[in-house]
Scaffold this motif. Structure first.
Motif, mmCIF file in Angstrom:
data_model
loop_
_atom_site.group_PDB
_atom_site.id
_atom_site.type_symbol
_atom_site.label_atom_id
_atom_site.label_comp_id
_atom_site.label_asym_id
_atom_site.label_seq_id
_atom_site.Cartn_x
_atom_site.Cartn_y
_atom_site.Cartn_z
ATOM 1 N N ASP A 9 0.832 -1.207 0.000
ATOM 2 C CA ASP A 9 0.000 0.000 0.000
ATOM 3 C C ASP A 9 0.864 1.253 0.000
ATOM 4 O O ASP A 9 0.551 2.241 -0.682
ATOM 5 C CB ASP A 9 -0.923 0.007 1.224
ATOM 6 N N ILE A 13 0.797 4.259 -2.961
ATOM 7 C CA ILE A 13 0.549 5.686 -2.773
ATOM 8 C C ILE A 13 1.764 6.513 -3.161
ATOM 9 O O ILE A 13 1.643 7.618 -3.710
ATOM 10 C CB ILE A 13 0.092 5.971 -1.319
ATOM 11 N N LEU A 286 -5.114 4.657 2.539
ATOM 12 C CA LEU A 286 -4.336 5.417 1.558
ATOM 13 C C LEU A 286 -4.018 4.559 0.335
ATOM 14 O O LEU A 286 -4.162 5.000 -0.805
ATOM 15 C CB LEU A 286 -3.039 5.930 2.189
ATOM 16 N N GLY A 287 -3.569 3.330 0.575
ATOM 17 C CA GLY A 287 -3.249 2.455 -0.546
ATOM 18 C C GLY A 287 -4.443 2.173 -1.422
ATOM 19 O O GLY A 287 -4.327 2.072 -2.655
ATOM 20 N N CYS A 289 -6.701 4.190 -2.099
ATOM 21 C CA CYS A 289 -7.035 5.409 -2.840
ATOM 22 C C CYS A 289 -6.062 5.694 -3.978
ATOM 23 O O CYS A 289 -6.282 6.636 -4.753
ATOM 24 C CB CYS A 289 -7.048 6.617 -1.889
ATOM 25 N N ALA A 290 -4.982 4.919 -4.088
ATOM 26 C CA ALA A 290 -3.935 5.226 -5.069
ATOM 27 C C ALA A 290 -4.486 5.249 -6.496
ATOM 28 O O ALA A 290 -4.146 6.129 -7.293
ATOM 29 C CB ALA A 290 -2.797 4.218 -4.950
ATOM 30 N N LEU A 334 -6.710 12.980 -3.611
ATOM 31 C CA LEU A 334 -6.983 12.041 -2.527
ATOM 32 C C LEU A 334 -8.328 12.345 -1.877
ATOM 33 O O LEU A 334 -9.114 11.424 -1.587
ATOM 34 C CB LEU A 334 -5.862 12.109 -1.495
#
Length: 351
Positions: A9, A13, A286-287, A289-290, A334
């Motif tokens: 992840d 990102i 976060l990962g 959402c990459a 993001l």
């Protein structure tokens, strides 16, 4: 269910951010010369950001190879990518129509839209989706190949692919006499194939024990890239695309490849360890959402270049302004993705 690997992840990102760098930084060094510190900073940033695509390909190899999914499941992945490509291409098509043509009636000209999608002219950054769709189309065969390979087989394929696809063209660029014959070709190998299998092999190995070798490898690859870019600038006297030998989308330079491999192992050596539940949740979100950041970043760049970057250049030197702008593009992309992930039906598209 296999436990999610946080270091992958983190790589996702980081690579998504470096895609933004790749799409915002080039104009800075292209408008400067080596007599300025801006050129050196921007060229170094350029050499680093080129590892984004190789890292994405290696991540895909890490999670998709070494197993045999059904043809139906593989085609389902392909359908999702093609659906995402069409949906987001249409959003970019609508924006282009609104800005340049007037939204109606062009918005309903599906013939124009489909022709543009076929030619890949709607969003330049979506070239990767076309490549990835092709990779997924071949995935059932590549998976079965990986499952029947010995480690020596895999090593041979990786060295052959990266050597001929990434190493030899770089050598031949500076020593043209070594260029391969026009019709010489090795079927079934290429830089992307090598990276795909390299990600799988590096993922299945034991965790690297030390970070310093990979940090040094990353720094050395970037530094040598900068040296070669400066050399090429001198050879071409600053005229023309002196950076082009490192800018081939499908055939990354060997130095970009070594930087990507070093970065891949560096992040793993740092983050492939137990983390708190809160840290795991943050990295996982976060990962996830990459991909959404990648999908939105070109639109956000277009919306903020004159509204944010240009005014920033009036308040501070251009390279710090560039860094602030890139961070803002990442943050906005993001935020949009996080909102979309809360809407039923959209989460699977941007994750």
């Amino acid at each position: 269910m296999k436990k999610r690997e946080i270091w992958l992840d983190a790589l996702r990102i980081a690579a998504a951010f470096l895609v933004i760098v790749n799409h915002t930084n080039s104009d800075v060094f292209q408008s400067a010369t080596p007599e300025s510190a801006t050129w050196w900073l921007s060229v170094t940033w350029y050499a680093l950001c080129k590892l984004a695509v190789p890292v994405f390909v290696m991540i895909s190899g890490a999670v998709l190879l070494g197993r045999e999914d059904s043809y139906r499941k593989c085609l389902g992945r392909l359908g999702r990518i093609l659906g995402t490509l069409l949906a987001f291409s249409y959003l970019y098509f609508l924006h282009d129509a609104w800005v340049n043509y007037g939204l109606w009636p062009r918005a309903v000209r599906l013939d124009v839209f489909l022709q543009a999608v076929w030619r890949m002219e709607i969003a330049d950054s979506f070239w990767y989706l076309y490549f990835y769709a092709g990779l997924l189309l071949a995935l059932p065969l590549l998976q079965r190949l990986s499952c029947s390979m010995t480690d020596r087989d895999a090593a041979y394929l990786i060295v052959l692919s990266l050597g001929l696809g990434a190493g030899w063209p770089l050598l031949a660029h500076f020593v043209p006499a070594l260029s391969l014959p026009t019709y010489f070709d090795v079927p079934a190998v290429g830089t992307m194939v090598g990276l795909f299998f390299a990600g799988w092999q590096l993922h299945r190995r034991e965790k690297p024990l030390h970070t310093m070798p990979w940090l040094m490898g990353l720094m050395a690859s970037v530094l040598l890239s900068v040296v070669l870019l400066h050399t090429e600038y001198g050879r071409m006297q600053g005229v023309g695309r002196y950076w082009a030998f490192m800018d081939d989308r499908m055939q990354s330079s060997l130095l970009v490849v070594t930087a990507a491999i070093s970065f891949f192992l560096l992040v793993r050596s740092l983050l492939d360890r137990p983390l708190s539940a809160r840290a795991r949740r943050v990295w996982t979100e976060l990962g996830s959402c990459a991909f959404g950041v990648y999908l939105w970043q070109q639109w956000v760049i277009e919306q903020t270049q004159t509204r944010l970057f240009v005014p920033l250049c009036g308040q501070m030197p251009v390279f710090p302004a560039l860094l602030v702008w890139e961070a803002a593009v990442f943050g906005i992309s993001l935020a949009i993705t996080l909102v979309m992930r809360q809407i039923p039906g959209l989460k699977k598209i941007v994750s």
